[in-house]
Scaffold this motif. Structure first.
Motif, PDB file in Angstrom:
ATOM      1  N   ASP A 168       0.825  -1.217   0.000  1.00 46.14           N
ATOM      2  CA  ASP A 168       0.000   0.000   0.000  1.00 46.14           C
ATOM      3  C   ASP A 168       0.855   1.261   0.000  1.00 46.14           C
ATOM      4  O   ASP A 168       0.470   2.281  -0.599  1.00 46.14           O
ATOM      5  CB  ASP A 168      -0.932   0.002   1.209  1.00 46.14           C
ATOM      6  N   ARG A 169       2.001   1.218   0.664  1.00 44.29           N
ATOM      7  CA  ARG A 169       2.899   2.381   0.657  1.00 44.29           C
ATOM      8  C   ARG A 169       3.575   2.548  -0.698  1.00 44.29           C
ATOM      9  O   ARG A 169       3.868   3.657  -1.130  1.00 44.29           O
ATOM     10  CB  ARG A 169       3.948   2.237   1.759  1.00 44.29           C
ATOM     11  N   ALA A 170       3.807   1.461  -1.374  1.00 39.29           N
ATOM     12  CA  ALA A 170       4.433   1.532  -2.697  1.00 39.29           C
ATOM     13  C   ALA A 170       3.455   2.033  -3.753  1.00 39.29           C
ATOM     14  O   ALA A 170       3.850   2.721  -4.700  1.00 39.29           O
ATOM     15  CB  ALA A 170       4.976   0.165  -3.093  1.00 39.29           C
ATOM     16  N   PHE A 171       2.169   1.684  -3.578  1.00 33.84           N
ATOM     17  CA  PHE A 171       1.149   2.082  -4.555  1.00 33.84           C
ATOM     18  C   PHE A 171      -0.040   2.701  -3.813  1.00 33.84           C
ATOM     19  O   PHE A 171      -1.128   2.112  -3.743  1.00 33.84           O
ATOM     20  CB  PHE A 171       0.686   0.873  -5.374  1.00 33.84           C
ATOM     21  N   PRO A 172       0.138   3.878  -3.244  1.00 34.25           N
ATOM     22  CA  PRO A 172      -0.934   4.481  -2.427  1.00 34.25           C
ATOM     23  C   PRO A 172      -2.122   4.975  -3.243  1.00 34.25           C
ATOM     24  O   PRO A 172      -3.236   5.039  -2.741  1.00 34.25           O
ATOM     25  CB  PRO A 172      -0.230   5.659  -1.735  1.00 34.25           C
ATOM     26  N   SER A 173      -1.908   5.344  -4.505  1.00 32.70           N
ATOM     27  CA  SER A 173      -2.994   5.912  -5.333  1.00 32.70           C
ATOM     28  C   SER A 173      -3.345   4.931  -6.441  1.00 32.70           C
ATOM     29  O   SER A 173      -3.046   5.133  -7.617  1.00 32.70           O
ATOM     30  CB  SER A 173      -2.552   7.256  -5.926  1.00 32.70           C
ATOM     31  N   ARG A 174      -4.019   3.842  -6.057  1.00 34.30           N
ATOM     32  CA  ARG A 174      -4.301   2.795  -7.036  1.00 34.30           C
ATOM     33  C   ARG A 174      -5.508   3.141  -7.904  1.00 34.30           C
ATOM     34  O   ARG A 174      -5.590   2.715  -9.052  1.00 34.30           O
ATOM     35  CB  ARG A 174      -4.532   1.466  -6.313  1.00 34.30           C
ATOM     36  N   ASN A 175      -6.484   3.866  -7.347  1.00 31.81           N
ATOM     37  CA  ASN A 175      -7.671   4.310  -8.098  1.00 31.81           C
ATOM     38  C   ASN A 175      -8.386   3.159  -8.817  1.00 31.81           C
ATOM     39  O   ASN A 175      -8.926   3.317  -9.907  1.00 31.81           O
ATOM     40  CB  ASN A 175      -7.276   5.376  -9.143  1.00 31.81           C
ATOM     41  N   GLY A 176      -8.340   1.995  -8.199  1.00 29.47           N
ATOM     42  CA  GLY A 176      -9.031   0.855  -8.787  1.00 29.47           C
ATOM     43  C   GLY A 176      -8.294   0.195  -9.928  1.00 29.47           C
ATOM     44  O   GLY A 176      -8.732  -0.839 -10.429  1.00 29.47           O
ATOM     45  N   LYS A 177      -7.184   0.789 -10.375  1.00 29.10           N
ATOM     46  CA  LYS A 177      -6.439   0.216 -11.504  1.00 29.10           C
ATOM     47  C   LYS A 177      -5.504  -0.894 -11.051  1.00 29.10           C
ATOM     48  O   LYS A 177      -5.247  -1.842 -11.790  1.00 29.10           O
ATOM     49  CB  LYS A 177      -5.657   1.313 -12.221  1.00 29.10           C
ATOM     50  N   ILE A 178      -4.961  -0.755  -9.863  1.00 24.75           N
ATOM     51  CA  ILE A 178      -4.063  -1.767  -9.316  1.00 24.75           C
ATOM     52  C   ILE A 178      -4.809  -2.510  -8.214  1.00 24.75           C
ATOM     53  O   ILE A 178      -5.330  -1.891  -7.298  1.00 24.75           O
ATOM     54  CB  ILE A 178      -2.779  -1.133  -8.751  1.00 24.75           C
ATOM     55  N   PRO A 179      -4.902  -3.818  -8.298  1.00 25.53           N
ATOM     56  CA  PRO A 179      -5.639  -4.573  -7.276  1.00 25.53           C
ATOM     57  C   PRO A 179      -4.924  -4.536  -5.933  1.00 25.53           C
ATOM     58  O   PRO A 179      -3.753  -4.154  -5.839  1.00 25.53           O
ATOM     59  CB  PRO A 179      -5.678  -5.994  -7.849  1.00 25.53           C
ATOM     60  N   SER A 180      -5.632  -4.948  -4.903  1.00 24.40           N
ATOM     61  CA  SER A 180      -5.023  -5.018  -3.577  1.00 24.40           C
ATOM     62  C   SER A 180      -4.031  -6.170  -3.529  1.00 24.40           C
ATOM     63  O   SER A 180      -4.046  -7.076  -4.378  1.00 24.40           O
ATOM     64  CB  SER A 180      -6.105  -5.234  -2.513  1.00 24.40           C
ATOM     65  N   PHE A 181      -3.182  -6.136  -2.519  1.00 29.63           N
ATOM     66  CA  PHE A 181      -2.211  -7.228  -2.396  1.00 29.63           C
ATOM     67  C   PHE A 181      -2.909  -8.542  -2.073  1.00 29.63           C
ATOM     68  O   PHE A 181      -2.432  -9.612  -2.461  1.00 29.63           O
ATOM     69  CB  PHE A 181      -1.177  -6.903  -1.314  1.00 29.63           C
ATOM     70  N   LEU A 182      -4.064  -8.495  -1.398  1.00 29.17           N
ATOM     71  CA  LEU A 182      -4.807  -9.715  -1.118  1.00 29.17           C
ATOM     72  C   LEU A 182      -5.282 -10.365  -2.418  1.00 29.17           C
ATOM     73  O   LEU A 182      -5.255 -11.597  -2.552  1.00 29.17           O
ATOM     74  CB  LEU A 182      -6.008  -9.408  -0.219  1.00 29.17           C
ATOM     75  N   VAL A 183      -5.688  -9.554  -3.388  1.00 31.47           N
ATOM     76  CA  VAL A 183      -6.100 -10.087  -4.691  1.00 31.47           C
ATOM     77  C   VAL A 183      -4.919 -10.759  -5.379  1.00 31.47           C
ATOM     78  O   VAL A 183      -5.045 -11.848  -5.954  1.00 31.47           O
ATOM     79  CB  VAL A 183      -6.676  -8.968  -5.580  1.00 31.47           C
ATOM     80  N   LEU A 184      -3.741 -10.121  -5.328  1.00 32.09           N
ATOM     81  CA  LEU A 184      -2.543 -10.724  -5.906  1.00 32.09           C
ATOM     82  C   LEU A 184      -2.210 -12.044  -5.219  1.00 32.09           C
ATOM     83  O   LEU A 184      -1.799 -13.020  -5.867  1.00 32.09           O
ATOM     84  CB  LEU A 184      -1.350  -9.767  -5.780  1.00 32.09           C
ATOM     85  N   THR A 185      -2.411 -12.088  -3.916  1.00 30.00           N
ATOM     86  CA  THR A 185      -2.123 -13.300  -3.146  1.00 30.00           C
ATOM     87  C   THR A 185      -3.072 -14.428  -3.535  1.00 30.00           C
ATOM     88  O   THR A 185      -2.651 -15.579  -3.740  1.00 30.00           O
ATOM     89  CB  THR A 185      -2.244 -13.015  -1.636  1.00 30.00           C
ATOM     90  N   PHE A 186      -4.366 -14.110  -3.648  1.00 30.16           N
ATOM     91  CA  PHE A 186      -5.341 -15.124  -4.068  1.00 30.16           C
ATOM     92  C   PHE A 186      -5.008 -15.649  -5.456  1.00 30.16           C
ATOM     93  O   PHE A 186      -5.171 -16.840  -5.734  1.00 30.16           O
ATOM     94  CB  PHE A 186      -6.753 -14.527  -4.056  1.00 30.16           C
ATOM     95  N   ASP A 187      -4.561 -14.769  -6.324  1.00 31.01           N
ATOM     96  CA  ASP A 187      -4.223 -15.174  -7.687  1.00 31.01           C
ATOM     97  C   ASP A 187      -3.017 -16.113  -7.690  1.00 31.01           C
ATOM     98  O   ASP A 187      -3.010 -17.127  -8.397  1.00 31.01           O
ATOM     99  CB  ASP A 187      -3.935 -13.936  -8.537  1.00 31.01           C
ATOM    100  N   TYR A 188      -2.017 -15.812  -6.880  1.00 30.22           N
ATOM    101  CA  TYR A 188      -0.800 -16.630  -6.852  1.00 30.22           C
ATOM    102  C   TYR A 188      -1.094 -18.031  -6.309  1.00 30.22           C
ATOM    103  O   TYR A 188      -0.523 -19.017  -6.784  1.00 30.22           O
ATOM    104  CB  TYR A 188       0.268 -15.947  -6.005  1.00 30.22           C
ATOM    105  N   PHE A 189      -1.987 -18.120  -5.336  1.00 29.09           N
ATOM    106  CA  PHE A 189      -2.297 -19.414  -4.731  1.00 29.09           C
ATOM    107  C   PHE A 189      -3.634 -19.964  -5.222  1.00 29.09           C
ATOM    108  O   PHE A 189      -4.258 -20.784  -4.539  1.00 29.09           O
ATOM    109  CB  PHE A 189      -2.330 -19.280  -3.200  1.00 29.09           C
ATOM    110  N   ALA A 190      -4.067 -19.538  -6.404  1.00 24.80           N
ATOM    111  CA  ALA A 190      -5.386 -19.929  -6.926  1.00 24.80           C
ATOM    112  C   ALA A 190      -5.521 -21.439  -7.084  1.00 24.80           C
ATOM    113  O   ALA A 190      -6.626 -21.986  -6.990  1.00 24.80           O
ATOM    114  CB  ALA A 190      -5.636 -19.237  -8.267  1.00 24.80           C
ATOM    115  N   PHE A 191      -4.430 -22.138  -7.309  1.00 23.87           N
ATOM    116  CA  PHE A 191      -4.462 -23.599  -7.483  1.00 23.87           C
ATOM    117  C   PHE A 191      -5.106 -24.278  -6.275  1.00 23.87           C
ATOM    118  O   PHE A 191      -5.791 -25.296  -6.413  1.00 23.87           O
ATOM    119  CB  PHE A 191      -3.050 -24.125  -7.703  1.00 23.87           C
ATOM    120  N   TYR A 192      -4.888 -23.712  -5.092  1.00 20.40           N
ATOM    121  CA  TYR A 192      -5.401 -24.328  -3.856  1.00 20.40           C
ATOM    122  C   TYR A 192      -6.788 -23.801  -3.488  1.00 20.40           C
ATOM    123  O   TYR A 192      -7.405 -24.314  -2.560  1.00 20.40           O
ATOM    124  CB  TYR A 192      -4.425 -24.063  -2.700  1.00 20.40           C
ATOM    125  N   ASN A 193      -7.266 -22.805  -4.219  1.00 25.92           N
ATOM    126  CA  ASN A 193      -8.582 -22.233  -3.961  1.00 25.92           C
ATOM    127  C   ASN A 193      -9.597 -22.926  -4.861  1.00 25.92           C
ATOM    128  O   ASN A 193     -10.208 -22.316  -5.740  1.00 25.92           O
ATOM    129  CB  ASN A 193      -8.557 -20.723  -4.207  1.00 25.92           C
TER     130      ASN A 193
END
Length: 421
Positions: A168-193
């Motif tokens: 969040d500190r690296a990308f404070p102004s995401r404006n909906g264009k950059i997903p949250s880190f939780l979304v990135l995490t779910f995507d990386y471990f999607a095989f187990y979801n």
């Protein structure tokens, strides 16, 4: 006097070893000793516990490369600002670990920052499919799998809040264009979801905790109640089959733990046994032993499956029913795997749903009518040819009986005719 002062100084520094912030543990010795490799990272260390492991030093160079790329990508944050943040939370991070960390504050800050930046950059590249020549080594399939598995080990974790806040500190102004880190995490471990759990209202402590949530699916308030009893005895799959219980794949299950028994049918969500199955379940059970001892739903599931699978014969029964998909090939290996998962585990309570399931199965197996029906089915109707032969035998028996009755009637009629004459 020096001894008194020394003891006083130590007492002043003494703090509870485990606080409410603690969520990352070293696996208990008697559990870890059963299979140490299942809890030890193979290629990459994350956090302090395995940082100095000789086998993992080769990845330190790659972590620095990813850290550098992340800092270049994070236009809204500088190295100084990120270091300042990590220094501020370092005491909180230290409290997240159950064991004493033999790192100075400065050393721990370095570990946290580099490992966090590596993970964030890795997840970013995976999400956006942005790979470069730097990734030629890390993109080898065997290594990609090993890294993902290493990131799920209980002893190989960083607190999730650090990763999230750095992102969040690296990308404070995401404006909906950059997903949250939780979304990135779910995507990386999607095989187990496997049930496609959404990120809504999901709070995790680290990646092992996320894996547990993937398996549980339901939030705490919707999970079955628990009772202060340990698991009761349960027949194995082959014994259940002999008693007349049918095994069936539960295609309507919301999660892997959704076992049901009704009208002689045990429904189990299909599960696949592969090379990393033992690793994942061992770490999940270890997490529950250390952090969720009174909410150990994964441990309950392991206990029930351990009862169902005793020998290779039980594995074969479950494979034939479609409940189990054996990618290990050897049925004995699957049996040994599940027989070892529950060893040295302390089980203080049990899911009420599973208790009722065990009681239902045990009651069904003890009923004489069910046992007789199962015996007849096994001995006389196990295959189409056997059933046909049994039916033919019954018909011949009835014809023979009919012939005998007719002969008796004929003899009686002849005697009556003789007496009348």
């Amino acid at each position: 006097m020096d001894i008194v002062n020394d003891i006083k100084a130590r007492l002043e520094q003494a703090e509870p070893p485990i606080t409410s912030d603690c969520c990352i543990y070293k696996v208990p010795f008697d559990v870890r000793s059963l299979n140490q490799d299942a809890y030890t990272p193979k290629v990459v260390s994350i956090g302090p516990f395995h940082h100095n492991h000789p086998r993992l030093q080769n990845m330190e160079r790659h972590k620095l490369i990813y850290c550098k790329k992340f800092l270049e990508r994070a236009a809204d944050a500088t190295l100084d600002t990120l270091i300042t943040y990590v220094e501020e939370v370092e005491p909180s991070v230290r409290r997240c670990y159950a064991d004493t960390i033999e790192f100075t504050n400065e050393e721990l800050v370095k570990v946290i920052l580099v490992d966090s930046c590596f993970i964030i950059e890795l997840f970013w590249r995976f999400y956006y499919d942005e790979w470069s020549e730097d990734d030629n080594f890390l993109l080898k399939p065997w290594l990609t799998t090993k890294i993902r598995l290493d990131l799920l080990l209980l002893e190989n974790q960083l607190p999730f809040f650090v990763l999230e806040n750095l992102f969040d500190r690296a990308f404070p102004s995401r404006n909906g264009k950059i997903p949250s880190f939780l979304v990135l995490t779910f995507d990386y471990f999607a095989f187990y979801n496997s049930c496609n759990l959404a990120t809504d209202n999901v709070a995790i402590r680290h990646f092992t905790d996320l894996l547990r949530i993937f398996y549980l699916q339901h939030p705490l308030e919707r999970r079955p109640p628990r009772i202060d009893e340990s698991v009761m005895q349960l027949n194995s799959a082959a014994e259940l089959l002999e008693a007349g219980v049918k095994l069936k794949v539960n295609t309507k299950a919301n999660c892997l733990l959704d076992l049901r028994f009704s009208r002689g049918i045990l429904e189990i969500p299909q599960f696949r046994v592969e090379d990393w199955t033992e690793l994942l379940f061992r770490n999940l059970v270890a997490l529950e032993q250390c952090h969720y001892p009174y909410e150990s739903y994964i441990t309950d599931y392991v206990a029930v499956v351990d009862f169902l699978i005793n020998t290779s014969r039980d594995v074969d029964v479950m494979v034939r029913s479609g409940v189990l998909v054996n990618w290990l090939g050897d049925s004995d290996s699957v049996a040994n795997l599940y027989n070892g998962l529950w060893k040295n585990i302390t089980h203080v309570n049990f899911s009420l749903d599973y208790l009722q399931l065990c009681q239902g199965l045990n009651g069904f197996c003890k009923h004489p009518r069910h046992r007789l029906r199962a015996t007849l089915r096994r001995d006389y109707g196990n295959t189409p040819w056997q059933a046909a032969a049994s039916i033919a035998g019954i018909i011949l028996l009835l014809l023979s009986l009919l012939q005998s009755v007719c002969s008796v009637i004929q003899v009686v009629q002849q005697l009556n005719a003789s007496s009348n004459s």
